[in-house]
Write a protein that holds these residues in place. Sequence first.
Motif, PDB file in Angstrom:
ATOM      1  N   ARG A   1       2.925  10.254  -7.207  1.00  0.00           N
ATOM      2  CA  ARG A   1       3.772  10.640  -8.343  1.00  0.00           C
ATOM      3  C   ARG A   1       2.938  11.169  -9.503  1.00  0.00           C
ATOM      4  O   ARG A   1       3.379  12.048 -10.243  1.00  0.00           O
ATOM      5  CB  ARG A   1       4.606   9.451  -8.789  1.00  0.00           C
ATOM      6  N   ILE A   2       1.733  10.645  -9.649  1.00  0.00           N
ATOM      7  CA  ILE A   2       0.829  11.132 -10.680  1.00  0.00           C
ATOM      8  C   ILE A   2       0.534  12.615 -10.471  1.00  0.00           C
ATOM      9  O   ILE A   2       0.403  13.375 -11.417  1.00  0.00           O
ATOM     10  CB  ILE A   2      -0.484  10.312 -10.685  1.00  0.00           C
ATOM     11  N   PHE A   3       0.465  13.028  -9.201  1.00  0.00           N
ATOM     12  CA  PHE A   3       0.179  14.423  -8.875  1.00  0.00           C
ATOM     13  C   PHE A   3       1.436  15.277  -8.785  1.00  0.00           C
ATOM     14  O   PHE A   3       1.404  16.396  -8.282  1.00  0.00           O
ATOM     15  CB  PHE A   3      -0.601  14.505  -7.559  1.00  0.00           C
ATOM     16  N   GLY A   4       2.565  14.757  -9.258  1.00  0.00           N
ATOM     17  CA  GLY A   4       3.796  15.534  -9.325  1.00  0.00           C
ATOM     18  C   GLY A   4       4.670  15.479  -8.092  1.00  0.00           C
ATOM     19  O   GLY A   4       5.601  16.274  -7.967  1.00  0.00           O
TER      20      GLY A   4
ATOM     21  N   VAL B   1       0.834  -1.204   0.000  1.00  0.00           N
ATOM     22  CA  VAL B   1       0.000   0.000   0.000  1.00  0.00           C
ATOM     23  C   VAL B   1       0.869   1.253   0.000  1.00  0.00           C
ATOM     24  O   VAL B   1       0.548   2.242  -0.669  1.00  0.00           O
ATOM     25  CB  VAL B   1      -0.970  -0.020   1.200  1.00  0.00           C
ATOM     26  N   ALA B   2       1.975   1.233   0.727  1.00  0.00           N
ATOM     27  CA  ALA B   2       2.883   2.385   0.730  1.00  0.00           C
ATOM     28  C   ALA B   2       3.480   2.611  -0.654  1.00  0.00           C
ATOM     29  O   ALA B   2       3.621   3.760  -1.103  1.00  0.00           O
ATOM     30  CB  ALA B   2       3.993   2.186   1.764  1.00  0.00           C
ATOM     31  N   ALA B   3       3.825   1.543  -1.348  1.00  0.00           N
ATOM     32  CA  ALA B   3       4.345   1.685  -2.718  1.00  0.00           C
ATOM     33  C   ALA B   3       3.261   2.221  -3.646  1.00  0.00           C
ATOM     34  O   ALA B   3       3.530   3.084  -4.496  1.00  0.00           O
ATOM     35  CB  ALA B   3       4.867   0.350  -3.220  1.00  0.00           C
ATOM     36  N   LEU B   4       2.044   1.739  -3.469  1.00  0.00           N
ATOM     37  CA  LEU B   4       0.932   2.247  -4.265  1.00  0.00           C
ATOM     38  C   LEU B   4       0.663   3.720  -3.969  1.00  0.00           C
ATOM     39  O   LEU B   4       0.407   4.506  -4.888  1.00  0.00           O
ATOM     40  CB  LEU B   4      -0.319   1.405  -3.993  1.00  0.00           C
ATOM     41  N   LEU B   5       0.758   4.087  -2.709  1.00  0.00           N
ATOM     42  CA  LEU B   5       0.608   5.490  -2.317  1.00  0.00           C
ATOM     43  C   LEU B   5       1.660   6.353  -2.999  1.00  0.00           C
ATOM     44  O   LEU B   5       1.376   7.455  -3.472  1.00  0.00           O
ATOM     45  CB  LEU B   5       0.709   5.624  -0.796  1.00  0.00           C
TER      46      LEU B   5
END
Length: 158
Positions: A92-95, A83-87
């Motif tokens: 990263r999508i939001f910059g 979950v931390a990696a997914l977070l």
Amino acid sequence: MAVTRDIVEAHLRPRRVMARLLRMGQREDRVLAMLMGGCIILFVSQWPYRARQAHLTGETLTDYIQHDAVGLIFVLPLLAYGVAALLRLISRIFGAKANYYSARLAMFWALLASSPALVLAGMVKGFIGLGAANSIVGALWLLLFLWVLGNSLIEAEQ
């Protein structure tokens, strides 16, 4: 500073505590200890409710506790890393420019910092049972967790 003082301070000033944790350098052992501490507190906080369940159903308490031990001490830490990696990928999508370590630190610290509310939630669920009080305390824990997590992620971006 002691971890108990950091937990209390994180409820009021989570960014200051996260900045202090980041200044300590990247140490995976510290992050793993935070995660395991949070998981163990979560495990122990379920005991009053499990004792209530065992009493009401007539089953043995050890059966419930053994199942919780497998789930909360062995499986949950593995899921938490995922979950931390997914977070991190979502941020990263939001910059966001923070690394995976910062995401792990923020998430695992948020779990540990919100652990007093987990203990309260476990006691309410065990002594009062499921219902409105349990939902209110559960929502309080979730808000506290998200407060610390959000501010910690913001601080990691600094």
